[in-house]
Every structure is written in C-alpha cells, then in structure tokens.
Motif scaffolding. Sequence first.
Motif, PDB file in Angstrom:
ATOM      1  N   ILE A  43       0.840  -1.201   0.000  1.00 41.79           N
ATOM      2  CA  ILE A  43       0.000   0.000   0.000  1.00 41.79           C
ATOM      3  C   ILE A  43       0.876   1.252   0.000  1.00 41.79           C
ATOM      4  CG2 ILE A  43      -1.673   1.340   1.334  1.00 41.79           C
ATOM      5  CD1 ILE A  43      -2.803  -1.316   2.383  1.00 41.79           C
ATOM      6  N   ILE A  44       1.873   1.247   0.861  1.00 40.65           N
ATOM      7  CA  ILE A  44       2.745   2.402   1.023  1.00 40.65           C
ATOM      8  C   ILE A  44       3.509   2.711  -0.258  1.00 40.65           C
ATOM      9  CG2 ILE A  44       4.857   3.182   2.192  1.00 40.65           C
ATOM     10  CD1 ILE A  44       3.717   1.565   4.680  1.00 40.65           C
ATOM     11  N   ASP A  45       4.026   1.675  -0.902  1.00 38.91           N
ATOM     12  CA  ASP A  45       4.851   1.874  -2.092  1.00 38.91           C
ATOM     13  C   ASP A  45       4.080   2.543  -3.230  1.00 38.91           C
ATOM     14  OD1 ASP A  45       7.016   0.786  -0.816  1.00 38.91           O
ATOM     15  OD2 ASP A  45       6.868  -1.183  -1.775  1.00 38.91           O
ATOM     16  N   GLN A  46       2.774   2.351  -3.261  1.00 39.15           N
ATOM     17  CA  GLN A  46       1.977   2.955  -4.335  1.00 39.15           C
ATOM     18  C   GLN A  46       1.655   4.425  -4.071  1.00 39.15           C
ATOM     19  OE1 GLN A  46      -1.091   0.454  -6.180  1.00 39.15           O
ATOM     20  NE2 GLN A  46      -0.267  -1.312  -5.060  1.00 39.15           N
ATOM     21  N   ASN A  47       1.826   4.865  -2.811  1.00 38.50           N
ATOM     22  CA  ASN A  47       1.823   6.296  -2.457  1.00 38.50           C
ATOM     23  C   ASN A  47       0.604   7.043  -3.009  1.00 38.50           C
ATOM     24  OD1 ASN A  47       2.892   8.579  -1.224  1.00 38.50           O
ATOM     25  ND2 ASN A  47       4.046   9.182  -3.040  1.00 38.50           N
ATOM     26  N   LEU A  48      -0.575   6.545  -2.695  1.00 36.61           N
ATOM     27  CA  LEU A  48      -1.810   7.161  -3.168  1.00 36.61           C
ATOM     28  C   LEU A  48      -2.534   7.871  -2.035  1.00 36.61           C
ATOM     29  CD1 LEU A  48      -3.179   4.177  -5.299  1.00 36.61           C
ATOM     30  CD2 LEU A  48      -1.951   6.194  -6.143  1.00 36.61           C
ATOM     31  N   THR A  49      -3.326   8.868  -2.364  1.00 40.51           N
ATOM     32  CA  THR A  49      -4.196   9.499  -1.379  1.00 40.51           C
ATOM     33  C   THR A  49      -5.512   8.733  -1.329  1.00 40.51           C
ATOM     34  OG1 THR A  49      -5.241  11.001  -2.952  1.00 40.51           O
ATOM     35  CG2 THR A  49      -3.190  11.751  -1.915  1.00 40.51           C
TER      36      THR A  49
END
Length: 348
Positions: free
Chosen positions: A232-238
């Motif tokens: 989840i973190i690696d995709q860095n989405l809001t």
Amino acid sequence: MKKAMLCISILAMIFSLSACDDIKMVQNSFQKEKKRNTEQLGDKPMDVFKKGNLKMEKGEYNLYVDFSNFLAIRYHFISVFYFQGVLNEPEFHLEEGEEYLKEGFTPEEFDFIRHVMKIANGGTHFPEVDKPVKTLAPLILKTMEVYNEAAAYGQAETYKNDHYEGAKEIHSRLFPLIESSKTPLLDFKLSIDDITRKRMEEEIRAMKERGYIIRYGILKLISLRDQIMDEIIDQNLTQEEMMKLDVSNIRPAYEEFRATLSDFEKMIGNRKAIDAELFTDPSISEDLSKYLDDSKEFAKQIQEMIRRIDENEPFTEKDFGQTNVDGSFLKIDWASLNMVQSYSKVIS
C-alpha cells in the motif's frame, strides 16, 4: 472541500515492525534445548545466542529495532495527533473542528534517543545502519523537543489569548524539521529492511521446523501485515486515489493472512498447546487474544478496502477526514498500529 486523507502518515509510510532475535518468545522456545551442544547449531537462526561478538551484535541489532519501533509507534502517535489538529502544510492552519496537540514525549524517551545516537556514533556491527542513524537521530531529537513545545502551548491553552500566534511560530520550526527527516527516515528503513527481513524469515522457519505453531502464527501474521502495508505504502496514493490501488499482490497476501489467522485462532484456544510452546508470562492467554482481535480488525479493514476497489465504490467527499470509515487508509493505519502494539506485548 475537506483535505483528503493521505494514504498513510509519514511514520507509518516509513516503518514496518521487525522481528527481534532476542524476543522472549524465541528465548523461551530454546530453554529446553540447553543440553544441546551449541556448536551443533552451526549457522542456524539462533546463532545470535552464542557468546562474544554475536551476542554484542544481537544487542546492537535489537537497539536499532527498538528505535524503529519507537518511531513507528510512539513518535508516529504524537505526529498523528498533531496533524489531526493541524493541516500538513508549510503554513499553520488549524483543522476545522479539531484540537491542538497536548501530549508530548517523556524524559525517558529523550534519553533513549540520546543513547541510540551514542551507540551509532561509536559504531556497531551494522555500519550500513549507523550511517543513516547518525543523521536521523539528532533530527528526531530536535523534532521531539519542538513537539513538546507544542504540547506545553496546548496544555496551557495559550492560543485562547494569542489567537494561535505562538502555534504559528512553533509550526514554522516544526514543519521544516519533519520535512528534512523524510529522506533519512527512508535511508534508515532501507538500511535495516534487508537485515530484518532475513531474520524474520529465519525465525519463522525455525518456529515451523520445531512445531511451535502458535509462535509461527504470531510471526507469520506480522510478516504478512508488513507485506500488505509495504504494498500500500509503495503505491503512495491518497484516499481520493484509492480506486487506482493495484491489489494484485495485496490479495494473495491477504488470503494467506486470513488462513494463518484461522489456524492461529484454533491453536490459542488450546491451553495445552500454549504450555507446550513454553510461554512463561501468566497473562499470555489474554495477550494472545488481544493480538488475535487486532489481527482480525486489520483483516477486516483490508477486506473492506479490497471490496471497495473490486466494486469501484470510492469514498465520498464527506468521508474525507473522517476517522471511522471502514476500508479507508486512515482506518487501515490505525488497525495496523494496534496490531503492532499487541504484537509487542505478546513478545515482551
């Protein structure tokens, strides 16, 4: 429009809990093997229990894990509550309807960071970790000091008289410190990740080989949590962008998490099984139950997130900024941190 919730706050973005070689559950697992010749262990996972340099190395590694966990839990907690009341922007703006920070760090926590700095500056068996810590720890220490200024300001409710002028001045120093910490935080994560991943894999394998299914489940669940959170973190989405999240790697990790959780729940209800794995803490049953509950909540949040994405059900504008919306990144963040905290209690 309300500010959209970020994917995960900066500290949760940077850190996942790492298994620690000298956790008591691993020590207890080998209490009945004292008669074995230590030399027979060769390069097995528990080599760190040998005397001399390996013992020193274990202590150094554990200190850095404690530092990582402090950042991921306690430091993260203060950061979340500050930015729950204040917008995460260079200029100070109070979030509508929220309160200003009133909780700070303890003298013992400051002493701990100073100790980490001293050890890193003196050099350890992990020079690749020493380097980022030498940069990061002083920044964390300074940031904690400013957070405590904010907490004292909030406790005194000075803002009622100065219309947050003092808060603006504090924020003008705090925000740049937090921003300047991001790169060293990432450097620290990258430097310790490879070490901790290998050790976690070794510990999981060791527990499974010896038939310690409960201990295996404890470690496996936290490892799978790490995998899911990292993805989840690696995709860095809001939050607004959540429908873009690629769950192709999250889905199998989640399914394995649920299967492991089911087996774990069956085993911790068996007192004989608990005793057979040499747990010594009298509160272990309660601690295991809490870990189970927090793991279930984490699974629930990931399941709801995946469901929303599968059914293309984005969050509405009124959902942004809410703290109790299932499947949201914020709710996942809290569930993840609660699981980390109960994990720490189980292994302490």
